[in-house]
Design a protein around this motif. Structure first.
Motif, PDB file in Angstrom:
ATOM      1  N   VAL A 103       0.833  -1.206   0.000  1.00 41.82           N
ATOM      2  CA  VAL A 103       0.000   0.000   0.000  1.00 41.82           C
ATOM      3  C   VAL A 103       0.861   1.246   0.000  1.00 41.82           C
ATOM      4  CG1 VAL A 103      -1.763   1.215   1.277  1.00 41.82           C
ATOM      5  CG2 VAL A 103      -1.805  -1.251   1.167  1.00 41.82           C
ATOM      6  N   ILE A 104       1.877   1.245   0.877  1.00 42.67           N
ATOM      7  CA  ILE A 104       2.643   2.478   1.065  1.00 42.67           C
ATOM      8  C   ILE A 104       3.579   2.713  -0.117  1.00 42.67           C
ATOM      9  CG2 ILE A 104       4.653   1.631   2.355  1.00 42.67           C
ATOM     10  CD1 ILE A 104       3.828   3.905   4.371  1.00 42.67           C
ATOM     11  N   THR A 105       4.139   1.630  -0.686  1.00 47.24           N
ATOM     12  CA  THR A 105       5.049   1.805  -1.822  1.00 47.24           C
ATOM     13  C   THR A 105       4.306   2.320  -3.039  1.00 47.24           C
ATOM     14  OG1 THR A 105       6.155  -0.135  -0.968  1.00 47.24           O
ATOM     15  CG2 THR A 105       6.892   0.680  -3.071  1.00 47.24           C
ATOM     16  N   THR A 106       3.134   1.749  -3.297  1.00 48.65           N
ATOM     17  CA  THR A 106       2.406   2.203  -4.485  1.00 48.65           C
ATOM     18  C   THR A 106       1.945   3.634  -4.315  1.00 48.65           C
ATOM     19  OG1 THR A 106       0.469   1.165  -3.550  1.00 48.65           O
ATOM     20  CG2 THR A 106       1.651  -0.052  -5.227  1.00 48.65           C
ATOM     21  N   ALA A 107       1.531   3.996  -3.091  1.00 51.50           N
ATOM     22  CA  ALA A 107       1.124   5.386  -2.882  1.00 51.50           C
ATOM     23  C   ALA A 107       2.295   6.315  -3.125  1.00 51.50           C
ATOM     24  CB  ALA A 107       0.586   5.555  -1.464  1.00 51.50           C
ATOM     25  N   LEU A 108       3.467   5.899  -2.659  1.00 48.35           N
ATOM     26  CA  LEU A 108       4.667   6.724  -2.829  1.00 48.35           C
ATOM     27  C   LEU A 108       5.062   6.820  -4.299  1.00 48.35           C
ATOM     28  CD1 LEU A 108       6.525   8.267  -1.023  1.00 48.35           C
ATOM     29  CD2 LEU A 108       7.877   6.229  -0.690  1.00 48.35           C
ATOM     30  N   MET A 109       4.967   5.677  -5.020  1.00 49.11           N
ATOM     31  CA  MET A 109       5.299   5.689  -6.445  1.00 49.11           C
ATOM     32  C   MET A 109       4.362   6.604  -7.214  1.00 49.11           C
ATOM     33  SD  MET A 109       6.195   1.748  -7.190  1.00 49.11           S
ATOM     34  CE  MET A 109       6.397   1.792  -8.952  1.00 49.11           C
ATOM     35  N   SER A 110       3.076   6.520  -6.870  1.00 47.09           N
ATOM     36  CA  SER A 110       2.120   7.385  -7.564  1.00 47.09           C
ATOM     37  C   SER A 110       2.403   8.844  -7.265  1.00 47.09           C
ATOM     38  CB  SER A 110       0.694   7.052  -7.128  1.00 47.09           C
ATOM     39  OG  SER A 110       0.496   5.676  -7.138  1.00 47.09           O
ATOM     40  N   LEU A 111       2.827   9.110  -6.039  1.00 52.39           N
ATOM     41  CA  LEU A 111       3.096  10.500  -5.635  1.00 52.39           C
ATOM     42  C   LEU A 111       4.197  11.119  -6.494  1.00 52.39           C
ATOM     43  CD1 LEU A 111       1.994  12.328  -3.388  1.00 52.39           C
ATOM     44  CD2 LEU A 111       3.979  11.733  -2.049  1.00 52.39           C
ATOM     45  N   SER A 112       5.153  10.277  -6.933  1.00 53.02           N
ATOM     46  CA  SER A 112       6.259  10.827  -7.709  1.00 53.02           C
ATOM     47  C   SER A 112       5.791  11.377  -9.047  1.00 53.02           C
ATOM     48  CB  SER A 112       7.316   9.747  -7.939  1.00 53.02           C
ATOM     49  OG  SER A 112       6.810   8.796  -8.841  1.00 53.02           O
ATOM     50  N   LEU A 113       4.612  10.943  -9.515  1.00 51.61           N
ATOM     51  CA  LEU A 113       4.132  11.397 -10.817  1.00 51.61           C
ATOM     52  C   LEU A 113       3.386  12.716 -10.732  1.00 51.61           C
ATOM     53  CD1 LEU A 113       2.988   7.931 -11.845  1.00 51.61           C
ATOM     54  CD2 LEU A 113       4.344   9.344 -13.345  1.00 51.61           C
ATOM     55  N   ILE A 114       3.095  13.143  -9.511  1.00 45.47           N
ATOM     56  CA  ILE A 114       2.250  14.334  -9.364  1.00 45.47           C
ATOM     57  C   ILE A 114       3.098  15.586  -9.550  1.00 45.47           C
ATOM     58  CG2 ILE A 114       0.772  15.596  -7.769  1.00 45.47           C
ATOM     59  CD1 ILE A 114      -0.385  12.962  -8.754  1.00 45.47           C
ATOM     60  N   PRO A 115       2.715  16.464 -10.473  1.00 43.92           N
ATOM     61  CA  PRO A 115       3.450  17.721 -10.643  1.00 43.92           C
ATOM     62  C   PRO A 115       2.954  18.765  -9.646  1.00 43.92           C
ATOM     63  CG  PRO A 115       1.771  17.527 -12.313  1.00 43.92           C
ATOM     64  CD  PRO A 115       1.602  16.349 -11.406  1.00 43.92           C
ATOM     65  N   PHE A 116       3.809  19.100  -8.683  1.00 42.31           N
ATOM     66  CA  PHE A 116       3.391  20.107  -7.699  1.00 42.31           C
ATOM     67  C   PHE A 116       3.442  21.503  -8.304  1.00 42.31           C
ATOM     68  CE2 PHE A 116       4.577  16.500  -5.122  1.00 42.31           C
ATOM     69  CZ  PHE A 116       3.515  16.453  -4.242  1.00 42.31           C
ATOM     70  N   ASP A 124       8.388  12.497 -14.955  1.00 39.16           N
ATOM     71  CA  ASP A 124       7.453  12.887 -16.012  1.00 39.16           C
ATOM     72  C   ASP A 124       7.693  12.017 -17.230  1.00 39.16           C
ATOM     73  OD1 ASP A 124       5.525  14.235 -17.338  1.00 39.16           O
ATOM     74  OD2 ASP A 124       6.824  15.886 -17.956  1.00 39.16           O
ATOM     75  N   ILE A 125       6.851  10.979 -17.428  1.00 39.99           N
ATOM     76  CA  ILE A 125       7.039  10.100 -18.581  1.00 39.99           C
ATOM     77  C   ILE A 125       5.867  10.267 -19.532  1.00 39.99           C
ATOM     78  CG2 ILE A 125       8.526   8.358 -17.587  1.00 39.99           C
ATOM     79  CD1 ILE A 125       6.020   6.798 -16.866  1.00 39.99           C
ATOM     80  N   ASN A 126       6.032   9.766 -20.759  1.00 39.87           N
ATOM     81  CA  ASN A 126       5.007  10.002 -21.774  1.00 39.87           C
ATOM     82  C   ASN A 126       3.746   9.174 -21.549  1.00 39.87           C
ATOM     83  OD1 ASN A 126       6.176   7.620 -22.314  1.00 39.87           O
ATOM     84  ND2 ASN A 126       6.616   8.000 -24.473  1.00 39.87           N
ATOM     85  N   ILE A 127       3.812   8.151 -20.668  1.00 44.59           N
ATOM     86  CA  ILE A 127       2.593   7.421 -20.352  1.00 44.59           C
ATOM     87  C   ILE A 127       2.210   7.661 -18.897  1.00 44.59           C
ATOM     88  CG2 ILE A 127       2.764   5.602 -22.075  1.00 44.59           C
ATOM     89  CD1 ILE A 127       4.017   3.890 -19.760  1.00 44.59           C
ATOM     90  N   GLY A 128       2.392   8.907 -18.440  1.00 40.77           N
ATOM     91  CA  GLY A 128       2.232   9.246 -17.028  1.00 40.77           C
ATOM     92  C   GLY A 128       0.920   8.794 -16.416  1.00 40.77           C
ATOM     93  N   LEU A 129      -0.213   9.156 -17.046  1.00 40.49           N
ATOM     94  CA  LEU A 129      -1.519   8.825 -16.458  1.00 40.49           C
ATOM     95  C   LEU A 129      -1.738   7.322 -16.430  1.00 40.49           C
ATOM     96  CD1 LEU A 129      -4.066  11.427 -17.749  1.00 40.49           C
ATOM     97  CD2 LEU A 129      -3.553  10.835 -15.416  1.00 40.49           C
ATOM     98  N   PHE A 130      -1.293   6.663 -17.507  1.00 34.90           N
ATOM     99  CA  PHE A 130      -1.426   5.211 -17.589  1.00 34.90           C
ATOM    100  C   PHE A 130      -0.648   4.547 -16.460  1.00 34.90           C
ATOM    101  CE2 PHE A 130      -0.051   1.168 -19.658  1.00 34.90           C
ATOM    102  CZ  PHE A 130      -1.283   0.578 -19.667  1.00 34.90           C
TER     103      PHE A 130
END
Lengths: 350, 161
Positions: A103-116, A124-130
């Motif tokens: 749970v915590i790793t996936t939440a953290l991984m997803s957090l890295s994609l968020i542009p503050f 920032d990758i080209n399939i970011g949302l996916f």
């Protein structure tokens, strides 16, 4: 002139050590920074939830520890750290221990994609949302494993309900995202935000975008396991559902991850519908790091709506939950995608 | 066509609910008008409990220091855990010349009282009632044993013994 402290730090490190070590050091620094953001976000949102809940219920909420009770959740976390980690004797020990980290790793991984903001965007990758939707789907496994490995009937029922709920509502979240991707024409998160310089996507896509936003909010509430979709925990029925047998820090992981998921789902809503870090009408777009301010303001607004849901609506029954998804949200979503595609094709977007 | 009207009705009722709770939120967020939380140790001077609050058992006295208790001991018998002890005595009534019971001490053990209210219901002359005082903290439990009738008080005239 763009004031970029990140470039300054990069050059400072280059002066100290060779290039490949600098790269690794920076990765570590960013990881530590995101861990910090994770912890602060979780604690702050727990505090916010309790304060807001209190005002909905004619109370005051935590207001003693620190200014406005801000450090109440810090104290709670310290208490949880100091507590003993217990578990059931017949639990599947390996899965039981590994489940919170899913749970915590996936939440953290997803957090890295968020542009503050324009400057603060770790990955920032080209399939970011996916990537974001796929990674956050893995988090369900953690809840499911916890329910299974605890060897407790309440946990098991909670875990099973998670399976049902997540599989159902991930579909709605995904299709609402696809609707907006049809309009944006890209999966890269930074590009999706850039496109909205002429007007936020909820304005560009008008009717289908508003429908997609409503579906996203409903399904997002289900995805983050919040009332009215909190069958997974269902305090009045299942004890604490999937984390009944967890104590101390293992419990805190679930607790924090739940609130970080709330932040994630709100951030995705802001990126997809409300222009991410962009200021309204571009009033402060030239000031560096102003995006951070706007992003946080918007996300807090969406989080407030989620909390408003939580303290207004009663919990669904499991059959109502499934009826809502499969008979209402999914057909509407499918029609909505076609509508959006037609609008983009005919050039009816604003 | 109930499918679409269901969707519209559902959305409408959800929004009605959100309007109600949102109203509560914004009123309390900006004005704290309806907040019922009492910040107890801070407002110890001004805090007043509501009328029906069960704080402790008190004996009602009028301005002449007269109470209505005729020491019938019904409250003592009604008390399930012996929190009430009544010390009575008999003396000659100057009006009728008969022997009549009167109250010497109405002893109330607050430390044992569960605030069940059976004594107050049992009292035939409404001599005892609920008091709103809740601040009962003492360092010695013997201080919680109280004599309810005030010193020098006597029974009101007209109460049948």
């Amino acid at each position: 002139m763009i004031l970029n402290i990140f470039t300054d730090i990069h050059e400072l490190l280059l002066g100290l050590m060779p290039e490949n070590i600098v790269h690794i050091t920076e990765l570590v620094l960013i990881a530590v920074a995101y861990l910090g953001i994770f912890a602060i976000l979780g604690l702050f949102l727990v505090w916010l939830e309790r304060r807001i809940a209190a005002f909905f219920q004619f109370r005051l909420g935590p207001n003693r520890v620190g200014p406005m009770g801000l450090f109440q959740t810090v104290a709670d976390a310290l208490k949880l750290v100091s507590k003993e980690l217990t578990g059931t004797e017949k639990a599947d020990k390996f899965l039981y221990k590994i489940a919170p980290y899913f749970v915590i790793t996936t939440a953290l991984m997803s957090l890295s994609l968020i542009p503050f903001s324009y400057e603060i965007h770790a990955f920032d990758i080209n399939i970011g949302l996916f990537f974001l939707t796929s990674v956050s789907s893995v988090g369900v496994l953690g809840i499911f494993l916890a329910g299974w490995a605890s060897n407790n009937k309440y946990s098991l029922i909670g875990g099973m309900r998670t399976g049902i709920q997540m599989i159902s509502y991930e579909l709605s979240v995904g299709m609402a995202i696809v609707t907006m991707v049809v309009l944006a024409g890209t999966l890269q998160i930074s590009e999706i935000v850039e496109i909205q310089k002429d007007g936020w996507l909820i304005y560009q896509g008008h009717i289908p975008a508003i429908i997609a936003f409503m579906i996203f909010m409903i399904a997002g509430t289900a995805e983050s396991n919040r009332t009215p979709f909190d069958l997974v925990e269902a305090e009045s029925e299942l004890g604490a559902g999937f984390h009944t047998e967890y104590s101390g820090m293992n419990f805190a992981y679930y607790f924090l991850a739940e609130f970080v998921n709330l932040f994630l789902i709100s951030s995705v809503a802001v990126i997809l519908f409300f222009g991410g870090w962009l200021s309204p009408f571009g009033i402060t777009d030239t000031i560096p790091f102003a995006g951070l301010f706007w992003f946080v303001i918007k996300v807090l607004g969406v989080i407030f709506i989620f909390m408003w849901f939580r303290w207004t609506f009663p919990r669904f029954r499991i059959d109502q939950l499934l009826t809502l998804e499969w008979k209402f949200l999914l057909p509407i979503n499918m029609v909505n995608i076609v509508l959006m595609a037609l609008m983009v094709w005919l050039g009816l977007t604003l | 066509m109930s499918y679409f009207s269901d969707i519209i009705n559902g959305t409408k009722t959800l929004l009605t609910g959100m309007r109600v709770t949102g109203g509560y939120f914004f009123v309390n967020f900006f004005t704290k008008r309806d907040v019922i939380t009492q910040q107890y140790p801070n407002n110890i001077e001004t805090l007043e409990m509501f009328d029906r609050f069960k704080g402790e058992v008190i004996m009602l006295h009028n301005e002449n220091n007269e109470h209505r208790c005729d020491a019938c001991t019904l409250c003592e018998k009604a008390c399930p855990n012996g929190s009430i002890e009544i010390l009575g005595d008999k003396a000659k009534d100057p009006e009728t010349g008969k022997n009549k019971r009167f109250l010497v001490k109405h002893i109330y053990h607050l430390q044992m009282c569960t605030m069940c209210g059976l004594c107050i219901e049992a009292c035939p002359v409404n001599a005892i009632d609920w008091g709103q005082d809740f601040h009962h903290v003492e360092y010695d439990r013997s201080l919680l044993t109280k004599v309810l009738n005030k010193p020098g008080s006597k029974i009101m005239s007209g109460i049948k013994g």
